[in-house]
Design an enzyme around this catalytic site. Structure first.
Site, mmCIF file in Angstrom:
data_model
loop_
_atom_site.group_PDB
_atom_site.id
_atom_site.type_symbol
_atom_site.label_atom_id
_atom_site.label_comp_id
_atom_site.label_asym_id
_atom_site.label_seq_id
_atom_site.Cartn_x
_atom_site.Cartn_y
_atom_site.Cartn_z
ATOM 1 N N LYS A 53 14.682 63.294 19.775
ATOM 2 C CA LYS A 53 13.942 64.215 18.335
ATOM 3 C C LYS A 53 12.667 63.378 18.090
ATOM 4 O O LYS A 53 11.944 64.143 18.073
ATOM 5 C CB LYS A 53 14.848 64.333 17.346
ATOM 6 C CG LYS A 53 16.308 65.224 17.789
ATOM 7 C CD LYS A 53 17.409 65.518 16.576
ATOM 8 C CE LYS A 53 18.614 66.170 17.059
ATOM 9 N NZ LYS A 53 19.618 66.268 16.060
ATOM 10 N N GLN A 97 22.025 63.292 11.028
ATOM 11 C CA GLN A 97 22.735 63.619 12.203
ATOM 12 C C GLN A 97 23.972 63.518 12.137
ATOM 13 O O GLN A 97 24.704 62.603 11.371
ATOM 14 C CB GLN A 97 22.093 62.434 13.396
ATOM 15 C CG GLN A 97 22.470 62.397 14.699
ATOM 16 C CD GLN A 97 21.905 63.730 15.479
ATOM 17 O OE1 GLN A 97 20.967 64.221 15.015
ATOM 18 N NE2 GLN A 97 22.534 64.194 16.484
ATOM 19 N N ASP A 120 17.895 71.620 9.806
ATOM 20 C CA ASP A 120 19.173 71.834 10.441
ATOM 21 C C ASP A 120 19.801 73.323 10.313
ATOM 22 O O ASP A 120 20.741 73.645 10.975
ATOM 23 C CB ASP A 120 20.386 70.721 10.368
ATOM 24 C CG ASP A 120 20.334 69.602 11.397
ATOM 25 O OD1 ASP A 120 19.914 69.886 12.615
ATOM 26 O OD2 ASP A 120 20.473 68.701 11.159
HETATM 27 N N1 L34 Z 1 22.523 67.148 12.218
HETATM 28 N N2 L34 Z 1 23.536 66.805 14.104
HETATM 29 C C1 L34 Z 1 22.501 67.422 13.520
HETATM 30 N N3 L34 Z 1 22.022 68.417 14.080
HETATM 31 C C2 L34 Z 1 21.902 68.538 15.396
HETATM 32 O O1 L34 Z 1 21.267 69.571 15.774
HETATM 33 C C3 L34 Z 1 22.989 67.831 15.865
HETATM 34 N N4 L34 Z 1 23.229 68.158 17.503
HETATM 35 C C4 L34 Z 1 24.583 67.906 18.145
HETATM 36 C C5 L34 Z 1 24.943 66.634 17.669
HETATM 37 N N5 L34 Z 1 24.889 66.439 16.061
HETATM 38 C C6 L34 Z 1 23.850 67.062 15.385
HETATM 39 C C7 L34 Z 1 21.976 67.803 18.510
HETATM 40 O O2 L34 Z 1 20.923 67.727 17.906
HETATM 41 C C8 L34 Z 1 24.210 67.836 19.628
HETATM 42 N N6 L34 Z 1 22.568 67.712 19.777
HETATM 43 C C9 L34 Z 1 21.921 67.457 20.988
HETATM 44 C C10 L34 Z 1 20.507 66.919 20.896
HETATM 45 C C11 L34 Z 1 20.010 66.609 21.942
HETATM 46 C C12 L34 Z 1 20.561 66.849 23.382
HETATM 47 C C13 L34 Z 1 22.098 67.327 23.151
HETATM 48 C C14 L34 Z 1 22.526 67.752 22.003
HETATM 49 C C15 L34 Z 1 19.780 66.547 24.426
HETATM 50 O O3 L34 Z 1 18.631 65.888 24.430
HETATM 51 N N7 L34 Z 1 20.463 66.795 25.544
HETATM 52 C C16 L34 Z 1 20.015 66.121 26.829
HETATM 53 C C17 L34 Z 1 20.673 64.978 27.489
HETATM 54 C C18 L34 Z 1 20.612 63.866 26.498
HETATM 55 C C19 L34 Z 1 21.783 62.511 27.088
HETATM 56 O O4 L34 Z 1 21.181 61.843 27.836
HETATM 57 O O5 L34 Z 1 22.721 62.477 26.322
HETATM 58 C C20 L34 Z 1 20.269 67.326 27.851
HETATM 59 O O6 L34 Z 1 19.670 67.524 28.932
HETATM 60 O O7 L34 Z 1 21.289 68.215 27.468
#
Ligand code: L34
Ligand code: NAD
Length: 304
Positions: A53, A97, A120
């Protein structure tokens, strides 16, 4: 073979658009939008997500900072920290988060964020506005799913959609937008007929609801829940789930809820994990932060 809905590529396009819009905003003499990400404790996945982020914020020109606390922070201290950010006129967006340490009441903490800074979309006011089809800040993951359907031109009007998972932060807002009337004021409605399945939906029923769907959206965190024999040929499959699995060599790998190799032979379109909904969630959070900055500016100009 199914069309791969590349979330990483689409997220880059959206961030490039935002970067231009934010550049124009700053050129117009306004302060860059600003975001504060609060993270409590040491959960490695949460730290990765917050890092993504912050990087995205830097990429688009949002001034972002992570505020890190130890897991022994009290709920009272956390709410006091949120309150200070609520009052700080230099801050447009605040996110806490999740998950939080289990001793904390997540609902109470989410409701401590000022609704107009709640990028959020977890505050009761914003959830209520979404449920009433009013314009509001909408949870980024749900926006990510809807934006992917729109940009990849997946028809939803009058189609059958199944959302597997009913959590308040993910499954519920996705189902809310999918079933809503597009002609209502938020403009986010998708006019689909929506079935919500969850852990107590009998397996036989889950299979048959999914098989009847033109669009299957899974957000459970159960790897391989969605199998090829549950998918109608040509259907669109959106995989929100993310689970970290460790193999015998100790290497971790990310998997979704969908048996990707087999389902991609049947589906018309499918999102990968990683590189699907995850990066889009981050991009939509950036859009929400810019939206919060614009709302704050409009409020300030009304007061002048
Ligand atoms: N308050 N908590 C709050 N807001 C959110 O919107 C989230 N979430 C979830 C967990 N807790 C939270 C997220 O942002 C999950 N989540 C999230 C954010 C980013 C990614 C996945 C879930 C992401 O960047 N995923 C990448 C891979 C990341 C890695 O290497 O682990 C992908 O390609 O899916
Ligand atoms: P959650 O644990 O709050 O909810 C899980 C939901 O899945 C529940 O509603 C439950 O009833 C349902 N479920 C569990 N087992 C099931 C089964 N066997 N059959 C049908 N339904 C079942 O989780 P959440 O916060 O909603 O997240 C769900 C998944 O999405 C997780 O893997 C999470 O990591 C992931 N996630 C991804 C993103 C992203 O941006 N890609 C964002 C948020 C969450």
């Amino acid at each position: 073979m199914a069309q791969i809905l590349d979330g990483k590529k689409l997220a880059k396009e959206i961030k490039d658009e935002l970067k231009i819009a934010i550049h124009q905003w700053v050129q117009g003499g306004l302060r860059a939008p600003s975001l504060r990400c609060i993270i409590v404790g040491e959960d490695p996945a949460s730290h990765t997500y917050v890092k993504n982020k912050i990087q995205a914020a830097i990429d688009v020109g949002i001034a972002a900072e992570t505020i890190k606390y130890n897991a022994n922070l009290t709920e009272k201290e956390l709410i006091a920290a949120i309150d200070a950010l609520n009052k700080d006129s230099e801050v447009d967006g605040i996110l806490v988060q999740l998950p939080l340490p289990s001793v904390m009441d997540e609902r109470k903490v989410c409701n401590a964020v000022a609704p107009e800074k709640d990028v959020d979309g977890f505050h009761i006011i914003n959830v209520g506005q979404l449920a009433l089809d009013m314009p509001t800040l909408v949870p980024a993951t749900a926006l990510a799913v809807i934006e992917m359907l729109k940009r990849f031109k997946i028809e939803t009007f009058g189609r059958n959609a199944v959302v597997v998972g009913r959590s308040k932060n993910v499954g519920m807002p996705i189902a809310m937008m999918l079933h809503s009337d597009k002609s209502h004021s938020s403009g986010l409605g998708m006019d689909a007929t929506v079935t919500i399945c969850h852990r107590y939906t009998p397996k036989k029923e889950l299979d048959s609801y999914c098989r009847n769907a033109d669009i299957v959206i899974s957000a459970t965190g159960v790897p391989n829940l969605i199998q090829a024999n549950m998918v109608k040929p040509g259907a669109t499959v959106i995989d929100v789930g993310i689970t970290r699995i460790t193999n015998e060599q100790g290497k971790t790998k990310l998997v979704g809820d969908v048996d990707y190799d087999e389902v991609s032979k049947i589906a018309g379109a499918i999102t990968p994990v990683p590189g699907g909904v995850g990066p889009m969630t981050v991009a939509m959070l950036m859009r929400n932060t810019f939206q919060a900055a614009k709302m704050l500016r409009d409020k300030e100009s009304l007061l002048q």
